[in-house]
Design an enzyme around this catalytic site. Sequence first.
Site, short mmCIF file in Angstrom:
data_model
loop_
_atom_site.label_atom_id
_atom_site.label_comp_id
_atom_site.label_asym_id
_atom_site.label_seq_id
_atom_site.Cartn_x
_atom_site.Cartn_y
_atom_site.Cartn_z
N SER A 80 7.69 -12.81 57.46
CA SER A 80 7.11 -12.05 58.58
C SER A 80 6.08 -12.83 59.37
O SER A 80 5.60 -12.35 60.39
CB SER A 80 6.49 -10.75 58.07
OG SER A 80 5.44 -11.03 57.18
N LYS B 86 0.48 -2.70 57.94
CA LYS B 86 0.02 -3.77 58.83
C LYS B 86 -0.70 -3.19 60.05
O LYS B 86 -1.74 -3.72 60.48
CB LYS B 86 1.20 -4.63 59.26
CG LYS B 86 1.82 -5.44 58.12
CD LYS B 86 3.06 -6.19 58.57
CE LYS B 86 3.67 -6.99 57.42
NZ LYS B 86 4.89 -7.70 57.82
#
Length: 830
Positions: A703, A746
């Site tokens: 990611s 996140k």
Amino acid sequence: MSDEKKKGGQSATAMTSAMGPPGLINKDDIPQVLPILPLRNSVFFPGGVLPLAVGRQKTIALIKDAVRDDQLIGVVTQRRAEEEDPGASDLYAMGTVARIVKLLKMGEDNYSLVVQGLARFRVLDLVQETPYLKARVEPADDKTSAENVEVEALGINLKKLAREVIELMPELPAAATELVESITHPGHLADLIAANVDVPIEEKQAVLETVDLKARMKLVLELLNRKREILKLSNKIDSAVKGEMSKTQREYYLRQQLKAIKEELGEMGEEEEELDELQERLKKAGLPPDVEKVATKELNRLKTIPAASSEYTVARTYLDWIADLPWSKTSEDNLDIENARSTLDADHYGIQKVKKRILEYLAVRKLKNDMKGPILCLVGPPGVGKTSLGQSIARSVGRKFVRLSLGGVRDEAEIRGHRRTYVGALPGRFIQSMKKAGTKNPVMMLDEIDKLGADFRGDPSAALLEVLDPEQNNSFSDHYLDVAFDLSKVLFIATANQLDPIPGPLRDRMEIIELPGYTFEEKQQIARIHLVPKQLREHGLSADHIDIEDGALLTLITSYTREAGVRGLERRIADVCRAVAVEVAAGKTDKQVITPDRAKEILGPESFYSEVAERTEVPGVATGLAWTAVGGDLLFIEATKMAGKGGMTLTGQLGDVMKESAQAALSYLRSKADQLGINPNFLEKTDIHLHFPAGSIPKDGPSAGVTILTALTSLMTGIRVRGDTAMTGEATLRGLVLPVGGIKEKVLAAHRAGIKRVILPERVRKDLIDVPEQAKKEIEFIFVTQMDEVLHNALESDPFKARAGTPDGGSSPDLPKPEVVPPAGPEIRA
């Protein structure tokens, strides 16, 4: 150290054979105050001679003074032998005046003495406790009535019974009969027999306290008669049992003796009573037919096993477990949906998904009574309320609550139990918890299920497969019980910090419910509703002592904690409460108002501050978003270049996947070098170093691909990355941006850090449905499919238009910069 007691090695008859004639001392010769020698485990009678071993310091001081001054002493029996320093309430009121006949020093703090009993006395009150006891006393003369004929008849009966008892006890010497016949005074005869008959201390003391002669003789006659009957019965039992005794079974002989005694007394044996009680408990337990058959067979076998056998204990313990388990006992569910909703809302702020699932379960349970219990798994970072939710759920549905901590469990037998063939075998933790709950439908919290271990001792996670399978746990088999037990009515709630360590088959059996971290607003509400009142109670404060302003709470949340949960926040609130408690304890009565400045004064320098803008002030630094077991976090990626030969160095404890992402980003940058105005041969004489700070923490995953490419582009073009922007996504070699996981965590991490713009892959747009509304309102989300779009929005100026000459015709259009909204946390410099 020995205590005041009769010296061993001498029979009772020998110790009282020196009985003297009546009138050993005149009433007027007894002092009004006597030193008191406490005696334990024995009663001393007038006319007797008793050897004693003395070890207590008080008693040693007493006998030294008594011998020196030739004083009389008072011997009084203690009510409790274990009392080391008896007081007035620990001694009987009646004792015996005695004279010390002989004293020998056996050691430094050990004396042996012989005392002679002279007369009865009664303690009026204590006048001294140190260095030894002294009491004011009065003589207690024998009360003799005028009916001497009855006294004489009683004396004749006493002597007759004494002779019979002596004949039934062959261990006594023949001289004992002559001694009894030689006693002419009826009072001393009663005292002699009472001193030597084997009866409890309380009964001997009752004889000593009986001053009426006739009553005393009748009491001793009763004791002696009872002793005679016991001896007769003992001899009868001995004769009856000897014929049945086996050569190799002395234990059997003793048991038959006990059985014969109980038959003569008309009493049922204690073991028989216990087995009947156990049988009654098994009947009331509501056992299933198969279990009842096993229990009945085991109970019948138990009745044939000797009670002293080790096998008896094993079988008895097994049946106790069977009888104590809740085979049919259930607690009635509170199916009031609104009551459950209000209870859950009162206990926990937010976490709507979990509350919604519990209310759905109650609704279906109300419509369908035989519904199986769900198996939920709450996954989230520490401190978000997973464990406390279990208690709240149990309270809302009206069920018992039990908690199993599975962290560190490595033995499969902890789940299924041990076979009964092992010494000290026990059922597994689930059966033990069911016994503790007392009902077959509790709420069972399986805490830290992701911390289970597996090694050579077994795999407990594999043993959990049966427990947590709704299709199998209605007949769970524990190795110890070896019969099926129904766990299908239990509402299982497992907790975990992360899903990865949980084996796939076990994870498949549970309904996963994720608990994200909290936003600033949610933390503020949780603190106001739950944490502050709790800490005030724990620190002995009230609302009259302290008032924490909302601004101060926000300061604690943003400047002194950086977490997904609220444990750290609760500790900071506790720090503030302790500081106020010190002032209140010092006498300050004014109400303390905690402002942001006052909070900083108490807690000291800020622990956290926004460093995004500061870190991105130079080209080559980009802000990424990462997922960890304790929630989301910011990940800064730093790139720098230096003269070299085209090498790339990666540091920061990176995994293979993240290293490959860096190689792919570099290749894409080289393919776009011409459009970005970068020399296509920039690697020929340049080395690139990529560093991921917090180097002690291992990092891996794809990611960070878009963040790495953004940092490299910023480095090579000299354009800084926007300080209010963070990003996540996997970058392919062709520049596509692929979706990644952990979006909710996140985004919340970006919100906590004051980030105002987040760049996400287009295909994770649907995941924002789980993000709290406050975070959505304060963050601008930019969804991209190509890396070119990331560079357009992440850098302070369009890198495709920054090249020398006119703008490249094939470049993406220049996107307008979104308005930057001041973050809820500390100010960020863009």
